[in-house]
Design a protein around this motif. Structure first.
Motif, PDB file in Angstrom:
ATOM      1  N   LEU A   1       0.816  -1.219   0.000  1.00  0.00           N
ATOM      2  CA  LEU A   1       0.000   0.000   0.000  1.00  0.00           C
ATOM      3  C   LEU A   1       0.847   1.266   0.000  1.00  0.00           C
ATOM      4  O   LEU A   1       0.514   2.239  -0.676  1.00  0.00           O
ATOM      5  N   VAL A   2       1.938   1.251   0.755  1.00  0.00           N
ATOM      6  CA  VAL A   2       2.826   2.424   0.787  1.00  0.00           C
ATOM      7  C   VAL A   2       3.431   2.641  -0.593  1.00  0.00           C
ATOM      8  O   VAL A   2       3.457   3.768  -1.106  1.00  0.00           O
ATOM      9  N   LEU A   3       3.905   1.561  -1.209  1.00  0.00           N
ATOM     10  CA  LEU A   3       4.489   1.689  -2.542  1.00  0.00           C
ATOM     11  C   LEU A   3       3.431   2.072  -3.578  1.00  0.00           C
ATOM     12  O   LEU A   3       3.733   2.763  -4.545  1.00  0.00           O
ATOM     13  N   LEU A   4       2.199   1.646  -3.367  1.00  0.00           N
ATOM     14  CA  LEU A   4       1.110   2.008  -4.272  1.00  0.00           C
ATOM     15  C   LEU A   4       0.802   3.497  -4.197  1.00  0.00           C
ATOM     16  O   LEU A   4       0.470   4.127  -5.207  1.00  0.00           O
ATOM     17  N   SER A   5       0.940   4.065  -3.023  1.00  0.00           N
ATOM     18  CA  SER A   5       0.615   5.489  -2.856  1.00  0.00           C
ATOM     19  C   SER A   5       1.656   6.405  -3.499  1.00  0.00           C
ATOM     20  O   SER A   5       1.327   7.540  -3.864  1.00  0.00           O
ATOM     21  N   ILE A   6       2.871   5.950  -3.670  1.00  0.00           N
ATOM     22  CA  ILE A   6       3.941   6.815  -4.187  1.00  0.00           C
ATOM     23  C   ILE A   6       3.637   7.332  -5.598  1.00  0.00           C
ATOM     24  O   ILE A   6       3.656   8.542  -5.819  1.00  0.00           O
ATOM     25  N   PRO A   7       3.365   6.467  -6.592  1.00  0.00           N
ATOM     26  CA  PRO A   7       3.090   7.034  -7.927  1.00  0.00           C
ATOM     27  C   PRO A   7       1.809   7.860  -7.983  1.00  0.00           C
ATOM     28  O   PRO A   7       1.727   8.824  -8.746  1.00  0.00           O
ATOM     29  N   VAL A   8       0.827   7.516  -7.164  1.00  0.00           N
ATOM     30  CA  VAL A   8      -0.422   8.282  -7.146  1.00  0.00           C
ATOM     31  C   VAL A   8      -0.155   9.685  -6.605  1.00  0.00           C
ATOM     32  O   VAL A   8      -0.600  10.685  -7.193  1.00  0.00           O
ATOM     33  N   ILE A   9       0.579   9.776  -5.505  1.00  0.00           N
ATOM     34  CA  ILE A   9       0.895  11.079  -4.909  1.00  0.00           C
ATOM     35  C   ILE A   9       1.750  11.916  -5.865  1.00  0.00           C
ATOM     36  O   ILE A   9       1.531  13.118  -6.020  1.00  0.00           O
TER      37      ILE A   9
ATOM     38  N   MET B   1       3.533  33.036 -20.413  1.00  0.00           N
ATOM     39  CA  MET B   1       4.132  33.976 -21.357  1.00  0.00           C
ATOM     40  C   MET B   1       3.553  33.707 -22.739  1.00  0.00           C
ATOM     41  O   MET B   1       2.990  32.640 -22.982  1.00  0.00           O
ATOM     42  N   LYS B   2       3.770  34.624 -23.612  1.00  0.00           N
ATOM     43  CA  LYS B   2       3.140  34.535 -24.925  1.00  0.00           C
ATOM     44  C   LYS B   2       3.578  33.292 -25.703  1.00  0.00           C
ATOM     45  O   LYS B   2       2.750  32.568 -26.233  1.00  0.00           O
ATOM     46  N   TYR B   3       4.850  33.008 -25.779  1.00  0.00           N
ATOM     47  CA  TYR B   3       5.325  31.903 -26.595  1.00  0.00           C
ATOM     48  C   TYR B   3       5.883  30.750 -25.758  1.00  0.00           C
ATOM     49  O   TYR B   3       6.541  29.864 -26.285  1.00  0.00           O
ATOM     50  N   MET B   4       5.639  30.790 -24.480  1.00  0.00           N
ATOM     51  CA  MET B   4       6.141  29.725 -23.611  1.00  0.00           C
ATOM     52  C   MET B   4       5.001  29.172 -22.768  1.00  0.00           C
ATOM     53  O   MET B   4       4.085  29.895 -22.391  1.00  0.00           O
ATOM     54  N   SER B   5       5.086  27.912 -22.476  1.00  0.00           N
ATOM     55  CA  SER B   5       4.097  27.312 -21.585  1.00  0.00           C
ATOM     56  C   SER B   5       4.763  26.211 -20.779  1.00  0.00           C
ATOM     57  O   SER B   5       5.751  25.609 -21.210  1.00  0.00           O
ATOM     58  N   LEU B   6       4.243  25.980 -19.610  1.00  0.00           N
ATOM     59  CA  LEU B   6       4.719  24.885 -18.781  1.00  0.00           C
ATOM     60  C   LEU B   6       3.973  23.627 -19.182  1.00  0.00           C
ATOM     61  O   LEU B   6       2.767  23.652 -19.422  1.00  0.00           O
ATOM     62  N   GLU B   7       4.694  22.552 -19.245  1.00  0.00           N
ATOM     63  CA  GLU B   7       4.068  21.291 -19.616  1.00  0.00           C
ATOM     64  C   GLU B   7       4.446  20.226 -18.602  1.00  0.00           C
ATOM     65  O   GLU B   7       5.517  20.250 -18.021  1.00  0.00           O
ATOM     66  N   ASN B   8       3.564  19.321 -18.443  1.00  0.00           N
ATOM     67  CA  ASN B   8       3.775  18.177 -17.568  1.00  0.00           C
ATOM     68  C   ASN B   8       3.820  16.949 -18.458  1.00  0.00           C
ATOM     69  O   ASN B   8       3.025  16.813 -19.387  1.00  0.00           O
ATOM     70  N   SER B   9       4.733  16.072 -18.179  1.00  0.00           N
ATOM     71  CA  SER B   9       4.784  14.854 -18.985  1.00  0.00           C
ATOM     72  C   SER B   9       3.507  14.039 -18.773  1.00  0.00           C
ATOM     73  O   SER B   9       3.144  13.232 -19.609  1.00  0.00           O
ATOM     74  N   ASN B  10       2.842  14.294 -17.639  1.00  0.00           N
ATOM     75  CA  ASN B  10       1.575  13.645 -17.323  1.00  0.00           C
ATOM     76  C   ASN B  10       1.660  12.132 -17.425  1.00  0.00           C
ATOM     77  O   ASN B  10       0.702  11.466 -17.785  1.00  0.00           O
ATOM     78  N   SER B  11       2.844  11.623 -17.153  1.00  0.00           N
ATOM     79  CA  SER B  11       3.007  10.171 -17.209  1.00  0.00           C
ATOM     80  C   SER B  11       2.844   9.594 -15.804  1.00  0.00           C
ATOM     81  O   SER B  11       3.214  10.206 -14.814  1.00  0.00           O
ATOM     82  N   PHE B  12       2.279   8.454 -15.782  1.00  0.00           N
ATOM     83  CA  PHE B  12       2.037   7.758 -14.523  1.00  0.00           C
ATOM     84  C   PHE B  12       3.053   6.630 -14.431  1.00  0.00           C
ATOM     85  O   PHE B  12       3.320   5.954 -15.422  1.00  0.00           O
ATOM     86  N   ASP B  13       3.624   6.411 -13.276  1.00  0.00           N
ATOM     87  CA  ASP B  13       4.643   5.383 -13.094  1.00  0.00           C
ATOM     88  C   ASP B  13       3.975   4.016 -12.981  1.00  0.00           C
ATOM     89  O   ASP B  13       3.712   3.516 -11.882  1.00  0.00           O
ATOM     90  N   TRP B  14       3.684   3.440 -14.133  1.00  0.00           N
ATOM     91  CA  TRP B  14       2.975   2.161 -14.154  1.00  0.00           C
ATOM     92  C   TRP B  14       3.831   1.017 -13.624  1.00  0.00           C
ATOM     93  O   TRP B  14       3.304   0.052 -13.064  1.00  0.00           O
ATOM     94  N   ALA B  15       5.147   1.095 -13.786  1.00  0.00           N
ATOM     95  CA  ALA B  15       6.017   0.026 -13.285  1.00  0.00           C
ATOM     96  C   ALA B  15       5.926  -0.055 -11.763  1.00  0.00           C
ATOM     97  O   ALA B  15       5.772  -1.148 -11.200  1.00  0.00           O
TER      98      ALA B  15
END
Length: 102
Positions: free
Chosen positions: A33-41, A59-73
């Protein structure tokens, strides 16, 4: 109680020939359960930080992006460890039956 301490207690009880103890089963499930909570958090924190900072630092020509990847492993590994706790539960039942038979 840290992850390494839980792991150390599991190894210690197995080396003392008590692999199917109730405490061990609880420890294995807790570790899962502890290890399960890590990728979710991590995923929730990344998403929240992106929402917060993209509003502040736009900014006009810049934006922040998130890889939005989930650690499935890590997620799959934690589910495997949690499932191992159920296997140890069955092992405990079999051991109790064997102890009664002898």
């Amino acid at each position: 109680m840290g992850i390494f301490q839980i792991f150390k207690q599991i190894i210690s009880s197995i080396s003392n020939r008590l692999p199917f103890s109730k405490e061990n089963i609880k420890r294995i499930k807790l570790l899962g359960l502890v290890l399960l909570s890590i990728p979710v958090i991590e995923w929730v924190a990344d998403s929240l930080m992106l929402m917060y900072y993209s509003g502040i630092y736009s900014m006009k020509y810049m934006s922040l992006e998130n890889s939005n990847s989930f650690d499935w492993a890590m997620f799959n590994l934690s589910l495997l460890i949690y499932t191992l706790g159920f296997a140890f539960e069955q092992g405990r039942k079999l051991q109790e039956e064997q102890d009664l038979t002898i």
